[in-house]
Design an enzyme around this catalytic site. Structure first.
Site, PDB file in Angstrom:
ATOM      1  N   SER A  65     131.579 -37.183 -39.791  1.00 14.96           N
ATOM      2  CA  SER A  65     132.991 -37.454 -39.521  1.00 14.96           C
ATOM      3  C   SER A  65     133.271 -37.914 -38.098  1.00 14.96           C
ATOM      4  CB  SER A  65     133.858 -36.237 -39.851  1.00 14.96           C
ATOM      5  OG  SER A  65     133.655 -35.210 -38.917  1.00 14.96           O
ATOM      6  N   LYS A 102     135.805 -32.285 -33.694  1.00 14.87           N
ATOM      7  CA  LYS A 102     136.813 -33.327 -33.900  1.00 14.87           C
ATOM      8  C   LYS A 102     137.400 -33.743 -32.549  1.00 14.87           C
ATOM      9  CE  LYS A 102     136.909 -33.177 -38.444  1.00 14.87           C
ATOM     10  NZ  LYS A 102     135.532 -32.779 -38.617  1.00 14.87           N
TER      11      LYS A 102
END
Length: 144
Positions: A65, A102
């Site tokens: 991701s 993230k």
């Protein structure tokens, strides 16, 4: 929840020194230059990669991701817990009891964790979210 996880977590061993040769010349991607044969000294990566010894740890990444940030599955990250997790920094965070990696985003008074891969949605952080930033990623180490 996310497609990237922290596979392993380590603390740096600063008791050892493994200085490597340092050449203070540019590396030519074409034909080699005979002037590039001059050794300038030794380089200890701890001095260049670790700013806060007691607050630094390494994590090994699993998932995809964050590929847009140049972070790939199997990469080793250097994470500093002293640095302030400001807007747009890549962070290691705990969300609902799970570690994740993230980009921290603050927008219009809202906080979210955004992946750098369009195949995954951002994680909105609300007052009800169990959330803590563990540290800010300072370096990515991956094989070529």
């Amino acid at each position: 929840m996310t497609a990237i996880t922290i596979e392993q977590c380590y603390i740096p061993d600063l008791s050892t020194s493994a200085p490597c040769p340092l050449f203070l010349v540019s590396v030519c991607a074409g034909f080699p230059s005979p002037a590039d044969d001059y050794l300038e000294g030794k380089l200890d990566l701890n001095e260049h990669l670790i700013q806060h010894e007691a607050a630094t740890f390494f994590v090994k990444v699993r998932g995809d991701s964050m590929i847009g940030a140049g972070i790939h599955c199997g990469d080793l990250l250097i994470v500093d817990r002293v640095l302030e997790p400001t807007d747009n920094r890549v962070v290691v965070a705990v969300v609902q009891g799970e570690l994740t990696l993230k980009r921290l985003c603050k927008q219009d008074g809202k906080l979210c964790l955004r992946p750098d891969n369009g195949n995954y949605p951002p994680i909105e952080i609300t007052e009800a979210t169990d959330f803590e930033v563990w540290g800010v990623v300072t370096h990515v180490i991956h094989p070529v």
